[in-house]
Design a protein around this motif. Structure first.
Motif, PDB file in Angstrom:
ATOM      1  N   GLN A 247       0.823  -1.202   0.000  1.00 22.03           N
ATOM      2  CA  GLN A 247       0.000   0.000   0.000  1.00 22.03           C
ATOM      3  C   GLN A 247       0.862   1.259   0.000  1.00 22.03           C
ATOM      4  O   GLN A 247       2.023   1.236   0.375  1.00 22.03           O
ATOM      5  CB  GLN A 247      -0.888   0.027   1.247  1.00 22.03           C
ATOM      6  N   ARG A 248       0.247   2.356  -0.400  1.00 22.79           N
ATOM      7  CA  ARG A 248       0.814   3.691  -0.217  1.00 22.79           C
ATOM      8  C   ARG A 248      -0.067   4.384   0.815  1.00 22.79           C
ATOM      9  O   ARG A 248      -1.220   4.730   0.521  1.00 22.79           O
ATOM     10  CB  ARG A 248       0.834   4.455  -1.537  1.00 22.79           C
ATOM     11  N   VAL A 249       0.471   4.542   2.005  1.00 24.17           N
ATOM     12  CA  VAL A 249      -0.308   5.039   3.136  1.00 24.17           C
ATOM     13  C   VAL A 249       0.192   6.423   3.515  1.00 24.17           C
ATOM     14  O   VAL A 249       1.394   6.619   3.776  1.00 24.17           O
ATOM     15  CB  VAL A 249      -0.192   4.097   4.353  1.00 24.17           C
ATOM     16  N   VAL A 250      -0.722   7.387   3.565  1.00 22.70           N
ATOM     17  CA  VAL A 250      -0.408   8.724   4.064  1.00 22.70           C
ATOM     18  C   VAL A 250      -0.601   8.700   5.575  1.00 22.70           C
ATOM     19  O   VAL A 250      -1.717   8.487   6.064  1.00 22.70           O
ATOM     20  CB  VAL A 250      -1.301   9.790   3.413  1.00 22.70           C
ATOM     21  N   VAL A 251       0.456   8.898   6.313  1.00 20.37           N
ATOM     22  CA  VAL A 251       0.393   8.793   7.775  1.00 20.37           C
ATOM     23  C   VAL A 251      -0.266  10.030   8.343  1.00 20.37           C
ATOM     24  O   VAL A 251      -0.348  11.070   7.685  1.00 20.37           O
ATOM     25  CB  VAL A 251       1.806   8.586   8.359  1.00 20.37           C
ATOM     26  N   PRO A 252      -0.745   9.972   9.595  1.00 21.03           N
ATOM     27  CA  PRO A 252      -1.443  11.128  10.178  1.00 21.03           C
ATOM     28  C   PRO A 252      -0.509  12.324  10.328  1.00 21.03           C
ATOM     29  O   PRO A 252       0.637  12.172  10.779  1.00 21.03           O
ATOM     30  CB  PRO A 252      -1.910  10.606  11.543  1.00 21.03           C
ATOM     31  N   PRO A 253      -0.955  13.514   9.980  1.00 18.73           N
ATOM     32  CA  PRO A 253      -0.077  14.694  10.020  1.00 18.73           C
ATOM     33  C   PRO A 253       0.435  15.023  11.417  1.00 18.73           C
ATOM     34  O   PRO A 253       1.520  15.576  11.567  1.00 18.73           O
ATOM     35  CB  PRO A 253      -0.978  15.823   9.490  1.00 18.73           C
ATOM     36  N   THR A 254      -0.324  14.680  12.450  1.00 15.55           N
ATOM     37  CA  THR A 254       0.040  15.094  13.798  1.00 15.55           C
ATOM     38  C   THR A 254       1.041  14.162  14.461  1.00 15.55           C
ATOM     39  O   THR A 254       1.760  14.572  15.357  1.00 15.55           O
ATOM     40  CB  THR A 254      -1.219  15.176  14.690  1.00 15.55           C
ATOM     41  N   LEU A 255       1.097  12.911  14.056  1.00 15.02           N
ATOM     42  CA  LEU A 255       1.946  11.921  14.727  1.00 15.02           C
ATOM     43  C   LEU A 255       2.700  11.097  13.684  1.00 15.02           C
ATOM     44  O   LEU A 255       2.681   9.870  13.710  1.00 15.02           O
ATOM     45  CB  LEU A 255       1.095  11.010  15.622  1.00 15.02           C
ATOM     46  N   GLU A 256       3.376  11.773  12.788  1.00 18.24           N
ATOM     47  CA  GLU A 256       4.057  11.073  11.694  1.00 18.24           C
ATOM     48  C   GLU A 256       5.107  10.092  12.218  1.00 18.24           C
ATOM     49  O   GLU A 256       5.115   8.918  11.849  1.00 18.24           O
ATOM     50  CB  GLU A 256       4.712  12.093  10.763  1.00 18.24           C
ATOM     51  N   GLY A 257       6.014  10.575  13.069  1.00 19.22           N
ATOM     52  CA  GLY A 257       7.094   9.731  13.567  1.00 19.22           C
ATOM     53  C   GLY A 257       6.619   8.534  14.365  1.00 19.22           C
ATOM     54  O   GLY A 257       6.993   7.387  14.076  1.00 19.22           O
ATOM     55  N   ASP A 273       5.102  -1.713   2.094  1.00 17.40           N
ATOM     56  CA  ASP A 273       4.274  -0.517   1.976  1.00 17.40           C
ATOM     57  C   ASP A 273       5.144   0.739   1.883  1.00 17.40           C
ATOM     58  O   ASP A 273       6.299   0.760   2.325  1.00 17.40           O
ATOM     59  CB  ASP A 273       3.350  -0.399   3.187  1.00 17.40           C
ATOM     60  N   TYR A 274       4.546   1.780   1.338  1.00 19.44           N
ATOM     61  CA  TYR A 274       5.160   3.103   1.317  1.00 19.44           C
ATOM     62  C   TYR A 274       4.414   3.984   2.309  1.00 19.44           C
ATOM     63  O   TYR A 274       3.192   4.134   2.224  1.00 19.44           O
ATOM     64  CB  TYR A 274       5.089   3.715  -0.082  1.00 19.44           C
ATOM     65  N   LEU A 275       5.128   4.541   3.264  1.00 21.17           N
ATOM     66  CA  LEU A 275       4.532   5.439   4.245  1.00 21.17           C
ATOM     67  C   LEU A 275       4.905   6.867   3.865  1.00 21.17           C
ATOM     68  O   LEU A 275       6.079   7.246   3.878  1.00 21.17           O
ATOM     69  CB  LEU A 275       5.031   5.099   5.651  1.00 21.17           C
ATOM     70  N   PRO A 310      -1.971   8.464  -6.946  1.00 19.83           N
ATOM     71  CA  PRO A 310      -2.932   7.789  -6.056  1.00 19.83           C
ATOM     72  C   PRO A 310      -2.248   7.135  -4.858  1.00 19.83           C
ATOM     73  O   PRO A 310      -1.119   6.644  -4.941  1.00 19.83           O
ATOM     74  CB  PRO A 310      -3.576   6.739  -6.964  1.00 19.83           C
ATOM     75  N   VAL A 311      -2.974   7.134  -3.748  1.00 17.47           N
ATOM     76  CA  VAL A 311      -2.538   6.447  -2.532  1.00 17.47           C
ATOM     77  C   VAL A 311      -3.624   5.458  -2.140  1.00 17.47           C
ATOM     78  O   VAL A 311      -4.764   5.531  -2.624  1.00 17.47           O
ATOM     79  CB  VAL A 311      -2.280   7.440  -1.387  1.00 17.47           C
ATOM     80  N   SER A 312      -3.283   4.520  -1.280  1.00 24.04           N
ATOM     81  CA  SER A 312      -4.267   3.537  -0.828  1.00 24.04           C
ATOM     82  C   SER A 312      -5.105   4.065   0.315  1.00 24.04           C
ATOM     83  O   SER A 312      -6.337   3.960   0.305  1.00 24.04           O
ATOM     84  CB  SER A 312      -3.550   2.247  -0.392  1.00 24.04           C
ATOM     85  N   LEU A 313      -4.430   4.641   1.311  1.00 29.81           N
ATOM     86  CA  LEU A 313      -5.117   5.067   2.527  1.00 29.81           C
ATOM     87  C   LEU A 313      -4.579   6.413   2.983  1.00 29.81           C
ATOM     88  O   LEU A 313      -3.410   6.745   2.762  1.00 29.81           O
ATOM     89  CB  LEU A 313      -4.919   4.046   3.655  1.00 29.81           C
ATOM     90  N   ILE A 314      -5.448   7.156   3.642  1.00 25.85           N
ATOM     91  CA  ILE A 314      -5.046   8.333   4.404  1.00 25.85           C
ATOM     92  C   ILE A 314      -5.493   8.107   5.844  1.00 25.85           C
ATOM     93  O   ILE A 314      -6.664   7.821   6.098  1.00 25.85           O
ATOM     94  CB  ILE A 314      -5.665   9.634   3.854  1.00 25.85           C
ATOM     95  N   VAL A 315      -4.559   8.215   6.774  1.00 24.77           N
ATOM     96  CA  VAL A 315      -4.881   8.080   8.190  1.00 24.77           C
ATOM     97  C   VAL A 315      -5.007   9.480   8.770  1.00 24.77           C
ATOM     98  O   VAL A 315      -4.085  10.301   8.650  1.00 24.77           O
ATOM     99  CB  VAL A 315      -3.797   7.282   8.935  1.00 24.77           C
ATOM    100  N   TRP A 316      -6.129   9.727   9.412  1.00 29.60           N
ATOM    101  CA  TRP A 316      -6.414  11.074   9.918  1.00 29.60           C
ATOM    102  C   TRP A 316      -6.700  11.015  11.416  1.00 29.60           C
ATOM    103  O   TRP A 316      -7.401  10.138  11.893  1.00 29.60           O
ATOM    104  CB  TRP A 316      -7.611  11.666   9.183  1.00 29.60           C
ATOM    105  N   ASN A 317      -6.121  11.955  12.134  1.00 27.18           N
ATOM    106  CA  ASN A 317      -6.352  12.085  13.573  1.00 27.18           C
ATOM    107  C   ASN A 317      -6.969  13.449  13.822  1.00 27.18           C
ATOM    108  O   ASN A 317      -6.319  14.479  13.641  1.00 27.18           O
ATOM    109  CB  ASN A 317      -5.037  11.927  14.342  1.00 27.18           C
TER     110      ASN A 317
END
Length: 366
Positions: A247-257, A273-275, A310-317
Motif C-alpha cells: 500500500q501507499r499510506v499517508v500517515v497522520p499529520p500530527t503523529l508522523e514519527g 508498503d510506502y509510508l 494515487p494512494v491507498s489510505l489516508i490516516v487522519w487524527n
C-alpha cells in the motif's frame, strides 16, 4: 533523533580514555578508538571526541604517551571505522544544516550553557550549581577524571558554538551529564570538608541524604503518563488486513514519527508498503521546520495531486481547527469535500471500543 545514543557513546569515550590513561596498553587504546568511532557514526556532532586523547595527554602532561603505539594507533582505528561511511555519504554530510551561521558572540555561547542547566528540574539545578561552585573553589579536587570530562564538555559546547545550528536541549545531553557528575564531585569534596569540621558533620550528611530522598520521591510523583492515542490499534487494523498488500499510506499529520515507528514494529518482515509523510509531500519546510509553506491553496488542488499520484489510505487524527497547519487544514477540507473518493474504512468511533479521533480513508478511483 540519535542524540541520547550520541551522548552515551561520547561519555563512553571519556570512560575508555580514563582507563587508557591508567593502563596505556594497546588494547585499551583500541577500545578508546572504537568507542570514538561509534560515537562519530551515531552523529557527526561527536567528531570532537577524536581530539580528546591528544588534549588530555597535553593537559595532564603525559607526554611519554605520545610515542606509544597504543596512542598512535587510535586515529587509524577511527579512520578505519568511520572512513568508509564518511566517503559513501560525503554528499549528505551537510544536508539539512542551515546555510547561515549565527554570530559568534558571547550571547550565543551563554545561550548554550544556560540551556544546558535548564535541562535539570529547578531543585536539581540548584544542587548542580552549588556542587560546581564548591568544585571551582577546591582546585585540589580536580583529578584526571574531571579533566577528561571537562574536555568532553568543552569540546561539545565549542562544536555547537561554531556550528550553524541553533541551541536545542537535545544537543546538550553530554554537557548536562558532565555538569551533573562534576557537581557530585563538588559535593563529595564538601562532605570531606564537613567530616573534618567537627561533630555536626554526620548530622549534616544525614540531613543532605534525607533531602535527596525527598527530592527523588517528589520527582517521581510529578511524572505523568502519556495519554493513550490508539496508534497501535490503528496500525494493527492496517497491517493485519491481507487484502492490502504493497500500500501507499499517508500517515497522520500530527503523529508522523510515532505512527511510522509503530508500523515498522508491527511488520514482521521488511514492509512492502510506502509510508508518506504529509509534511513532506504536501508542504515545504527546511530541516528544522522553519520557512514553512503549504504546497496547495485549495482542497481542489490537493485532490488533483492525489488523482495524479494515487494512494491507498489516508490516516487522519482529528484535532481542533486552530491547531492545524495550512496543509493539514486543506487535507481535512478535501476529505470532507470528496466523500465519494475518500471512503471511510475505519470510522472515528471504532478505536478498540472507545471514542477515538482516528479515521482511515480509502481512496476510490472513479
Amino acid at each position: 533523533m540519535a542524540d541520547h545514543m550520541t551522548a552515551f557513546l561520547s561519555i563512553a569515550v571519556a570512560a575508555c580514555l580514563l582507563h587508557y590513561l591508567k593502563q596505556p596498553v594497546l588494547w585499551n587504546g583500541i577500545f578508546c578508538a572504537v568507542a570514538c568511532g561509534c560515537a562519530i557514526l551515531s552523529k557527526y556532532s561527536a567528531a570532537y571526541t577524536l581530539a580528546l586523547p591528544l588534549l588530555a595527554v597535553l593537559l595532564l602532561r603525559r607526554f611519554e604517551l605520545l610515542r606509544k603505539p597504543s596512542f598512535l594507533v587510535q586515529p587509524f582505528v577511527v579512520a578505519l571505522i568511520v572512513g568508509p561511511w564518511a566517503l559513501w555519504t560525503r554528499g549528505l554530510a551537510s544536508y539539512g544544516l542551515p546555510s547561515e551561521r549565527g554570530a559568534l558572540t558571547v550571547k550565543r555561547a551563554a545561550s548554550f550553557v544556560l540551556l544546558t542547566f535548564e535541562i535539570f528540574p529547578p531543585a536539581l539545578m540548584a544542587v548542580v550549581i552549588l556542587g560546581l561552585i564548591v568544585l571551582l573553589m577546591r582546585p585540589r579536587a580536580w583529578r584526571e577524571d574531571l579533566v577528561v570530562l571537562s574536555l568532553l564538555c568543552a569540546g561539545q559546547l565549542a562544536l555547537l558554538f561554531l556550528s550553524p545550528i541553533g541551541p536545542e536541549q537535545r544537543y546538550l545531553l553530554a554537557p548536562a551529564a558532565v555538569f551533573l557528575i562534576a557537581s557530585f564531585a563538588g559535593w563529595a569534596e564538601a562532605r570531606s570538608l564537613m567530616l573534618h569540621s567537627g561533630r555536626w558533620a554526620s548530622a549534616i550528611s544525614g540531613f543532605v541524604a534525607i533531602l535527596t530522598v525527598v527530592f527523588v520521591v517528589s520527582q517521581f510523583r510529578d511524572l505523568t503518563r502519556m495519554p493513550r492515542n490508539h496508534i497501535r490499534e490503528v496500525v494493527a487494523f492496517i497491517t493485519k488486513d491481507p487484502a492490502r498488500p504493497a500500500q501507499r499510506v499517508v500517515v497522520p499529520p500530527t503523529l508522523e514519527g510515532p505512527f511510522i515507528a509503530e508500523f515498522v514494529a508491527q511488520s514482521r518482515h521488511r514492509p512492502a508498503d510506502y509510508l508518506l509523510r504529509p509534511s513532506k509531500i504536501l508542504a515545504h519546510a527546511d530541516w528544522f521546520g522553519r520557512n514553512y509553506s503549504s504546497a496547495f491553496v485549495t482542497p481542489e488542488e490537493m485532490m488533483e495531486y492525489f488523482r495524479q499520484r494515487p494512494v491507498s489510505l489516508i490516516v487522519w487524527n482529528e484535532r481542533t481547527e486552530a491547531t492545524l497547519k495550512a496543509h493539514e487544514r486543506i487535507m481535512s477540507e478535501m476529505l470532507r469535500t470528496y466523500p465519494l473518493s475518500w471512503h471511510r474504512v475505519l470510522p472515528a468511533d471504532s478505536g478498540s471500543g472507545s471514542a477515538s479521533s482516528w479515521t482511515i480513508y480509502e481512496y476510490r478511483h472513479w
